[in-house]
Design a protein around this motif. Sequence first.
Motif, PDB file in Angstrom:
ATOM      1  N   GLU A 125      16.967  63.067  57.167  1.00  0.00           N
ATOM      2  CA  GLU A 125      17.574  61.792  57.567  1.00  0.00           C
ATOM      3  C   GLU A 125      16.536  60.671  57.592  1.00  0.00           C
ATOM      4  O   GLU A 125      16.823  59.538  57.201  1.00  0.00           O
ATOM      5  N   LEU A 126      15.323  61.000  58.049  1.00  0.00           N
ATOM      6  CA  LEU A 126      14.242  60.011  58.051  1.00  0.00           C
ATOM      7  C   LEU A 126      13.901  59.560  56.638  1.00  0.00           C
ATOM      8  O   LEU A 126      13.750  58.364  56.371  1.00  0.00           O
ATOM      9  N   ARG A 127      13.765  60.527  55.726  1.00  0.00           N
ATOM     10  CA  ARG A 127      13.437  60.188  54.335  1.00  0.00           C
ATOM     11  C   ARG A 127      14.544  59.350  53.698  1.00  0.00           C
ATOM     12  O   ARG A 127      14.274  58.373  53.001  1.00  0.00           O
ATOM     13  N   ALA A 128      15.797  59.725  53.948  1.00  0.00           N
ATOM     14  CA  ALA A 128      16.922  58.987  53.373  1.00  0.00           C
ATOM     15  C   ALA A 128      16.970  57.557  53.919  1.00  0.00           C
ATOM     16  O   ALA A 128      17.216  56.609  53.163  1.00  0.00           O
ATOM     17  N   ALA A 129      16.732  57.398  55.212  1.00  0.00           N
ATOM     18  CA  ALA A 129      16.747  56.061  55.816  1.00  0.00           C
ATOM     19  C   ALA A 129      15.617  55.200  55.264  1.00  0.00           C
ATOM     20  O   ALA A 129      15.811  54.010  54.989  1.00  0.00           O
ATOM     21  N   ALA A 130      14.428  55.781  55.103  1.00  0.00           N
ATOM     22  CA  ALA A 130      13.296  55.028  54.562  1.00  0.00           C
ATOM     23  C   ALA A 130      13.571  54.595  53.123  1.00  0.00           C
ATOM     24  O   ALA A 130      13.271  53.455  52.746  1.00  0.00           O
ATOM     25  N   LYS A 131      14.154  55.484  52.319  1.00  0.00           N
ATOM     26  CA  LYS A 131      14.476  55.124  50.934  1.00  0.00           C
ATOM     27  C   LYS A 131      15.544  54.041  50.875  1.00  0.00           C
ATOM     28  O   LYS A 131      15.454  53.101  50.076  1.00  0.00           O
ATOM     29  N   LYS A 132      16.557  54.145  51.728  1.00  0.00           N
ATOM     30  CA  LYS A 132      17.629  53.150  51.750  1.00  0.00           C
ATOM     31  C   LYS A 132      17.068  51.783  52.147  1.00  0.00           C
ATOM     32  O   LYS A 132      17.403  50.760  51.537  1.00  0.00           O
ATOM     33  N   ALA A 133      16.208  51.750  53.152  1.00  0.00           N
ATOM     34  CA  ALA A 133      15.595  50.493  53.581  1.00  0.00           C
ATOM     35  C   ALA A 133      14.703  49.920  52.472  1.00  0.00           C
ATOM     36  O   ALA A 133      14.679  48.712  52.252  1.00  0.00           O
ATOM     37  N   GLY A 134      13.995  50.790  51.771  1.00  0.00           N
ATOM     38  CA  GLY A 134      13.154  50.337  50.659  1.00  0.00           C
ATOM     39  C   GLY A 134      13.977  49.719  49.538  1.00  0.00           C
ATOM     40  O   GLY A 134      13.588  48.696  48.965  1.00  0.00           O
ATOM     41  N   ARG A 135      15.116  50.337  49.236  1.00  0.00           N
ATOM     42  CA  ARG A 135      15.995  49.766  48.201  1.00  0.00           C
ATOM     43  C   ARG A 135      16.545  48.410  48.632  1.00  0.00           C
ATOM     44  O   ARG A 135      16.625  47.474  47.839  1.00  0.00           O
ATOM     45  N   ALA A 136      16.915  48.294  49.902  1.00  0.00           N
ATOM     46  CA  ALA A 136      17.439  47.022  50.409  1.00  0.00           C
ATOM     47  C   ALA A 136      16.358  45.934  50.355  1.00  0.00           C
ATOM     48  O   ALA A 136      16.644  44.792  49.984  1.00  0.00           O
ATOM     49  N   LEU A 137      15.132  46.290  50.696  1.00  0.00           N
ATOM     50  CA  LEU A 137      14.033  45.326  50.633  1.00  0.00           C
ATOM     51  C   LEU A 137      13.773  44.895  49.195  1.00  0.00           C
ATOM     52  O   LEU A 137      13.537  43.715  48.925  1.00  0.00           O
ATOM     53  N   HIS A 138      13.828  45.842  48.278  1.00  0.00           N
ATOM     54  CA  HIS A 138      13.630  45.520  46.861  1.00  0.00           C
ATOM     55  C   HIS A 138      14.723  44.551  46.373  1.00  0.00           C
ATOM     56  O   HIS A 138      14.434  43.590  45.667  1.00  0.00           O
ATOM     57  N   THR A 139      15.960  44.797  46.781  1.00  0.00           N
ATOM     58  CA  THR A 139      17.067  43.920  46.411  1.00  0.00           C
ATOM     59  C   THR A 139      16.850  42.514  46.958  1.00  0.00           C
ATOM     60  O   THR A 139      17.030  41.521  46.247  1.00  0.00           O
ATOM     61  N   MET A 140      16.428  42.429  48.221  1.00  0.00           N
ATOM     62  CA  MET A 140      16.188  41.121  48.831  1.00  0.00           C
ATOM     63  C   MET A 140      15.027  40.400  48.159  1.00  0.00           C
ATOM     64  O   MET A 140      15.094  39.195  47.903  1.00  0.00           O
ATOM     65  N   SER A 141      13.957  41.124  47.848  1.00  0.00           N
ATOM     66  CA  SER A 141      12.809  40.518  47.175  1.00  0.00           C
ATOM     67  C   SER A 141      13.189  40.008  45.791  1.00  0.00           C
ATOM     68  O   SER A 141      12.761  38.915  45.383  1.00  0.00           O
ATOM     69  N   SER A 142      13.986  40.778  45.071  1.00  0.00           N
ATOM     70  CA  SER A 142      14.434  40.354  43.739  1.00  0.00           C
ATOM     71  C   SER A 142      15.274  39.087  43.829  1.00  0.00           C
ATOM     72  O   SER A 142      15.121  38.167  43.012  1.00  0.00           O
ATOM     73  N   ALA A 143      16.164  39.035  44.813  1.00  0.00           N
ATOM     74  CA  ALA A 143      16.994  37.843  44.995  1.00  0.00           C
ATOM     75  C   ALA A 143      16.138  36.640  45.377  1.00  0.00           C
ATOM     76  O   ALA A 143      16.372  35.526  44.883  1.00  0.00           O
ATOM     77  N   ALA A 144      15.150  36.845  46.233  1.00  0.00           N
ATOM     78  CA  ALA A 144      14.267  35.746  46.636  1.00  0.00           C
ATOM     79  C   ALA A 144      13.499  35.211  45.433  1.00  0.00           C
ATOM     80  O   ALA A 144      13.330  33.998  45.282  1.00  0.00           O
ATOM     81  N   LYS A 145      13.046  36.096  44.568  1.00  0.00           N
ATOM     82  CA  LYS A 145      12.319  35.656  43.369  1.00  0.00           C
ATOM     83  C   LYS A 145      13.258  34.921  42.412  1.00  0.00           C
ATOM     84  O   LYS A 145      12.891  33.903  41.835  1.00  0.00           O
ATOM     85  N   LYS A 146      14.482  35.433  42.282  1.00  0.00           N
ATOM     86  CA  LYS A 146      15.456  34.808  41.387  1.00  0.00           C
ATOM     87  C   LYS A 146      15.794  33.390  41.842  1.00  0.00           C
ATOM     88  O   LYS A 146      15.927  32.483  41.030  1.00  0.00           O
ATOM     89  N   TRP A 147      15.916  33.194  43.152  1.00  0.00           N
ATOM     90  CA  TRP A 147      16.312  31.903  43.700  1.00  0.00           C
ATOM     91  C   TRP A 147      15.132  31.076  44.196  1.00  0.00           C
ATOM     92  O   TRP A 147      15.318  30.092  44.913  1.00  0.00           O
ATOM     93  N   GLU A 148      13.920  31.436  43.799  1.00  0.00           N
ATOM     94  CA  GLU A 148      12.722  30.747  44.294  1.00  0.00           C
ATOM     95  C   GLU A 148      12.783  29.243  44.050  1.00  0.00           C
ATOM     96  O   GLU A 148      12.520  28.444  44.961  1.00  0.00           O
ATOM     97  N   ALA A 149      13.123  28.815  42.859  1.00  0.00           N
ATOM     98  CA  ALA A 149      13.161  27.384  42.548  1.00  0.00           C
ATOM     99  C   ALA A 149      14.145  26.650  43.451  1.00  0.00           C
ATOM    100  O   ALA A 149      13.873  25.545  43.930  1.00  0.00           O
ATOM    101  N   GLU A 150      15.271  27.269  43.703  1.00  0.00           N
ATOM    102  CA  GLU A 150      16.274  26.664  44.585  1.00  0.00           C
ATOM    103  C   GLU A 150      15.765  26.614  46.024  1.00  0.00           C
ATOM    104  O   GLU A 150      15.939  25.610  46.717  1.00  0.00           O
TER     105      GLU A 150
END
Length: 95
Positions: A62-87
């Motif tokens: 459960e710990l490993r699954a939660a850490a991976k899920k949080a990592g994927r969510a952070l990656h998604t947020m970082s990608s969105a932040a980079k995509k919308w950086e100019a805005e």
Amino acid sequence: MAPNLKPINRRALRRYGEFWRALALVGNALAEAEQLAAKASDAQSAGTEKQTAHWSAPTPDELRAAAKKAGRALHTMSSAAKKWEAELVSREWRR
């Protein structure tokens, strides 16, 4: 790039930098959590008597699954932040 973007707003640029640093700090914390989760084992709790408690600790899986899920969510947020950086650096941020 959208034609209606304004020039870089210094305050917005500073806030975007703070946001990006916060993402990096969360990423570092998640990396540490993933390392701890990888080292976790059920052997630590195997020797203890079964107690009736009102809470329980997560299993290593459960710990490993939660850490991976949080990592994927952070990656998604970082990608969105980079995509919308100019805005994000061209306009005021709302609270």
